[in-house]
Structures are given as C-alpha cells and as structure tokens.
Design a protein around this motif. Structure first.
Motif, PDB file in Angstrom:
ATOM      1  N   ASN A 265       0.828  -1.198   0.000  1.00 57.24           N
ATOM      2  CA  ASN A 265       0.000   0.000   0.000  1.00 57.24           C
ATOM      3  C   ASN A 265       0.870   1.259   0.000  1.00 57.24           C
ATOM      4  O   ASN A 265       0.602   2.220  -0.719  1.00 57.24           O
ATOM      5  CB  ASN A 265      -0.929  -0.018   1.200  1.00 57.24           C
ATOM      6  N   TRP A 266       1.913   1.256   0.782  1.00 56.43           N
ATOM      7  CA  TRP A 266       2.804   2.415   0.911  1.00 56.43           C
ATOM      8  C   TRP A 266       3.492   2.744  -0.423  1.00 56.43           C
ATOM      9  O   TRP A 266       3.590   3.909  -0.804  1.00 56.43           O
ATOM     10  CB  TRP A 266       3.845   2.141   1.991  1.00 56.43           C
ATOM     11  N   PHE A 267       3.943   1.697  -1.128  1.00 52.84           N
ATOM     12  CA  PHE A 267       4.685   1.928  -2.365  1.00 52.84           C
ATOM     13  C   PHE A 267       3.800   2.203  -3.578  1.00 52.84           C
ATOM     14  O   PHE A 267       4.191   2.957  -4.461  1.00 52.84           O
ATOM     15  CB  PHE A 267       5.613   0.749  -2.667  1.00 52.84           C
ATOM     16  N   PHE A 268       2.628   1.599  -3.643  1.00 49.64           N
ATOM     17  CA  PHE A 268       1.827   1.705  -4.861  1.00 49.64           C
ATOM     18  C   PHE A 268       0.653   2.669  -4.775  1.00 49.64           C
ATOM     19  O   PHE A 268       0.301   3.283  -5.780  1.00 49.64           O
ATOM     20  CB  PHE A 268       1.338   0.316  -5.296  1.00 49.64           C
TER      21      PHE A 268
ATOM     22  N   PHE B 201      -4.303   6.445  -0.713  1.00 50.42           N
ATOM     23  CA  PHE B 201      -5.484   5.800  -0.116  1.00 50.42           C
ATOM     24  C   PHE B 201      -5.029   4.584   0.685  1.00 50.42           C
ATOM     25  O   PHE B 201      -4.473   3.634   0.129  1.00 50.42           O
ATOM     26  CB  PHE B 201      -6.472   5.367  -1.209  1.00 50.42           C
ATOM     27  N   TRP B 202      -5.286   4.596   1.960  1.00 50.58           N
ATOM     28  CA  TRP B 202      -4.836   3.512   2.842  1.00 50.58           C
ATOM     29  C   TRP B 202      -5.892   2.413   2.907  1.00 50.58           C
ATOM     30  O   TRP B 202      -6.570   2.222   3.905  1.00 50.58           O
ATOM     31  CB  TRP B 202      -4.510   4.048   4.237  1.00 50.58           C
ATOM     32  N   TRP B 203      -5.986   1.638   1.813  1.00 48.20           N
ATOM     33  CA  TRP B 203      -6.933   0.520   1.742  1.00 48.20           C
ATOM     34  C   TRP B 203      -6.558  -0.608   2.689  1.00 48.20           C
ATOM     35  O   TRP B 203      -7.388  -1.451   3.016  1.00 48.20           O
ATOM     36  CB  TRP B 203      -7.035  -0.015   0.317  1.00 48.20           C
ATOM     37  N   VAL B 204      -5.301  -0.612   3.155  1.00 42.67           N
ATOM     38  CA  VAL B 204      -4.855  -1.671   4.061  1.00 42.67           C
ATOM     39  C   VAL B 204      -5.625  -1.640   5.391  1.00 42.67           C
ATOM     40  O   VAL B 204      -5.660  -2.627   6.119  1.00 42.67           O
ATOM     41  CB  VAL B 204      -3.324  -1.578   4.287  1.00 42.67           C
TER      42      VAL B 204
END
Length: 90
Positions: free
Chosen positions: A37-40, A44-47
């Motif tokens: 999530n951080w790199f791509f 938006f923090w879908w994690v």
C-alpha cells in the motif's frame, strides 16, 4: 475424571494455538499489505480494511482462548442443560 480433564485441557490448548497462529498470520500478511500500500497507492490507505475486519476475527479468537475460557465448552453446555431441566421440573 482424568480423561475429562485431559479433554478440557486439550480444548484450551487448541484455542490458544489457534489464536497465536491467527495472530502471527495477521501480523505478517498485514505488514506485507501495508508495504504494498505504501509503495503503490500511498494516497489511499486501503490496508485499513483487512486490518480492521481480520482484526475482529483475531480479537474473537483471543476472547475464546483467554477470556471466555469455559463459557462455550461442552461442560458448560451440559451444566446449562441440567439447569434448564431443573427449571422445567419446578
């Protein structure tokens, strides 16, 4: 009597093992998802969705293993059946 105690102890250990395995998988998988999530898609923090919903399951396993230890066991079930039968007799 000792067979009954062994079964109760075995059930408790199984619940604890299940909790620890689920917690371990939760931490490893969600850490990996957080890195992805951080790199791509850092905007938006879908994690947070798997963290939250899977976290509910981990919390339930914790409660079953450590808080409500005897609440849902076979012994508890048998005691409640006997209590209900006594109520019906009265």
């Amino acid at each position: 009597m000792s067979d009954n105690l062994y079964k109760i102890a075995e059930d408790r250990v199984e619940k604890k093992i299940k909790f620890y395995k689920n917690l371990q998988a939760y931490i490893i998988v969600n850490a990996f998802l957080a890195v992805i999530n951080w790199f791509f898609t850092p905007e938006f923090w879908w994690v947070m969705f798997p963290l939250f919903f899977w976290g509910i399951g981990v919390f339930k396993d914790f409660l079953m293993a450590f808080v409500f230890v005897d609440r849902f066991s076979e012994d508890y079930r048998e005691r409640k059946i006997k209590e209900e039968m006594e109520k019906l007799k009265a």
